[in-house]
Design an enzyme around this catalytic site. Structure first.
Site, PDB file in Angstrom:
ATOM      1  NE  ARG A 176      -3.603   0.227   0.220  1.00 13.86           N
ATOM      2  CZ  ARG A 176      -4.598   0.098  -0.653  1.00 13.86           C
ATOM      3  NH1 ARG A 176      -4.896   1.108  -1.468  1.00 13.86           N
ATOM      4  NH2 ARG A 176      -5.284  -1.029  -0.754  1.00 13.86           N
TER       5      ARG A 176
ATOM      6  N   GLY B 213      -2.259  -3.545   8.765  1.00 17.51           N
ATOM      7  CA  GLY B 213      -3.450  -4.358   8.570  1.00 17.51           C
ATOM      8  C   GLY B 213      -3.579  -4.805   7.136  1.00 17.51           C
TER       9      GLY B 213
ATOM     10  CG  HIS C 244      -6.247  -0.257   3.178  1.00 23.94           C
ATOM     11  ND1 HIS C 244      -5.445   0.865   3.146  1.00 23.94           N
ATOM     12  CD2 HIS C 244      -7.129  -0.115   2.158  1.00 23.94           C
ATOM     13  CE1 HIS C 244      -5.839   1.663   2.162  1.00 23.94           C
ATOM     14  NE2 HIS C 244      -6.853   1.068   1.541  1.00 23.94           N
ATOM     15  CB  CYS C 245      -0.947  -1.827   5.796  1.00 22.22           C
ATOM     16  SG  CYS C 245      -1.715  -0.751   7.012  1.00 22.22           S
ATOM     17  CB  ILE C 246      -0.211  -6.281   3.371  1.00 26.89           C
ATOM     18  CG1 ILE C 246      -1.564  -6.985   3.490  1.00 26.89           C
ATOM     19  CG2 ILE C 246       0.420  -6.065   4.747  1.00 26.89           C
ATOM     20  CD1 ILE C 246      -1.480  -8.405   4.045  1.00 26.89           C
TER      21      ILE C 246
END
Length: 385
Positions: free
Chosen positions: A94, A353, A355-357
């Site tokens: 992300r 989380g 979304h971050c990955i």
């Protein structure tokens, strides 16, 4: 062939689409770093694989893996998921991957922000970060998409857009002097408007309490559709997160978007609070850069940090009493999508989380004969329902 452009997306008629718009697929990186991921990333790899498999139910997935991890990633990931060799310093797609932009004809390009590992030598999380700063360019070259190299240090998790001219961010992150110390708020806004084609920027104060990214907005608040946002919340007035979320609610409730609409704010109660356990700390290698995680440290857990897929929502779960309510909230907000919960504590221990990955690649349109998504498989050009 991918080209580096000297123009601006705004000049060329490109905008950043919302995450709830149709995707061509999803990009991820494979975790390996022992001072980010405990036990040599073994547990994190299992959860990354589960996230990739969940997303692959809805759209194509590509995972970039370092050369020494390629065979391991290929073995652990389901066959339909494409694995490409891609070196990196860590696994935050992300934040290191491109921000894709589209025009009215369905053409897709990418913005390549500068990356300094969340603060460089002034509070950054690791060193070096040179390989991470190349990830966006590599993704765009693989996809043969033209590239805008932006003169701004920015992580993808620091912004959320509605695709209709509105952007939400936090002052804690974007105005942190360890990102762009020479730029004023107005100059940063000008860059966001030029590279993302937004007209209205809503500034929240801080992100989730103890978020080591300096308060990325994707852990606190996101658009679920035009003029509607979801905010991480707690009812515990003694929790430091309460005042952060209360102030965010105040700003959002008073704000209007680029089209003049007042925002509807939905709330989802945060997990926990959650903390590092002694067992978890025991299997973490000390950071060479001095950033440490230890027993008792609070984790920046949030249900807002989910991934929207074509027809699906992939939601982080933490074996927490609030998990069930979060699943219900997301099902209510996205009745047209199927909500899939995936255990994500190991990802949280690494500092982020789901979304971050992940990084979505918008659908766009390609000439006949080039109709292959990031997985390399045809038939993944489905629109979000």
């Amino acid at each position: 062939m991918s080209q580096t452009l000297s123009t601006l997306p705004l000049q060329d008629g490109y905008r950043m689409p919302a995450e709830f718009e149709a995707h061509r697929g999803c990009w991820m990186l494979w975790p390996f770093r022992p001072d980010t991921w405990r036990a040599g990333a073994l547990f994190a790899q299992e959860q990354f694989a589960a996230v990739a498999a969940a997303i692959a139910q809805f759209e194509a997935v590509t995972v970039g893996a370092a050369a020494r991890q390629y065979e391991n990633a290929r073995r652990m990931l389901p066959a339909p998921i494409r694995v490409v060799e891609m070196s990196s310093n860590d696994a935050w797609m992300r934040d290191t991957g491109p921000t894709f932009v589209v025009n009215g004809r369905g053409d897709v390009r990418g913005v390549d922000w500068r990356f300094n590992a969340y603060g460089g030598l002034n509070g950054g999380l690791y060193f070096p970060w040179d390989l991470d700063d190349l990830v966006a360019r590599k993704v765009l070259e693989i996809e043969t998409l033209d590239r805008y190299r932006a003169p701004l240090v920015l992580e993808g998790g620091a912004i959320h857009v509605d695709g209709q001219g509105t952007l939400i961010t936090t002052a804690e992150c974007l105005l942190n002097p360890n990102r762009n110390p020479a730029l004023s708020r107005e100059a940063i806004e000008d860059h966001l408007k030029s590279y993302l084609n937004v007209q209205r920027i809503i500034w929240l104060g801080k992100g989730v309490y103890r978020d080591e990214t300096s308060g990325h907005v994707d852990n606190l608040c996101c658009f679920v559709r035009p003029a509607e946002v979801l905010l991480s919340w707690t009812n515990d007035t003694t929790d430091p997160q309460y005042e952060i979320s209360r102030q965010a609610l105040e700003v959002l409730s008073a704000a209007s978007d680029a089209r003049g609409r007042r925002l509807t704010v939905h709330r989802v109660h945060q997990p926990g609070p959650l903390f590092w356990t002694a067992e978890e700390s025991r299997y973490l290698v000390a950071s060479e850069t001095g950033y440490g995680r230890k027993t008792g440290d609070r984790l920046a857990a949030s249900y807002v940090n989910f991934y929207l897929a074509n027809g699906g929502v992939v939601l982080p779960l933490f074996d927490d009493p609030h998990d069930r309510a979060a699943l219900g909230t997301l099902a209510r907000l996205f009745p047209e999508r199927r909500v899939v919960g995936v255990a994500a504590r190991e990802i949280l221990l690494g500092g982020g989380g789901i979304h971050c990955i992940t990084q979505q690649q918008p659908l766009g349109y390609r000439p006949a004969g080039s109709d292959k998504g990031p997985s390399g498989a045809e038939g993944d050009m489905r629109c979000a329902r």
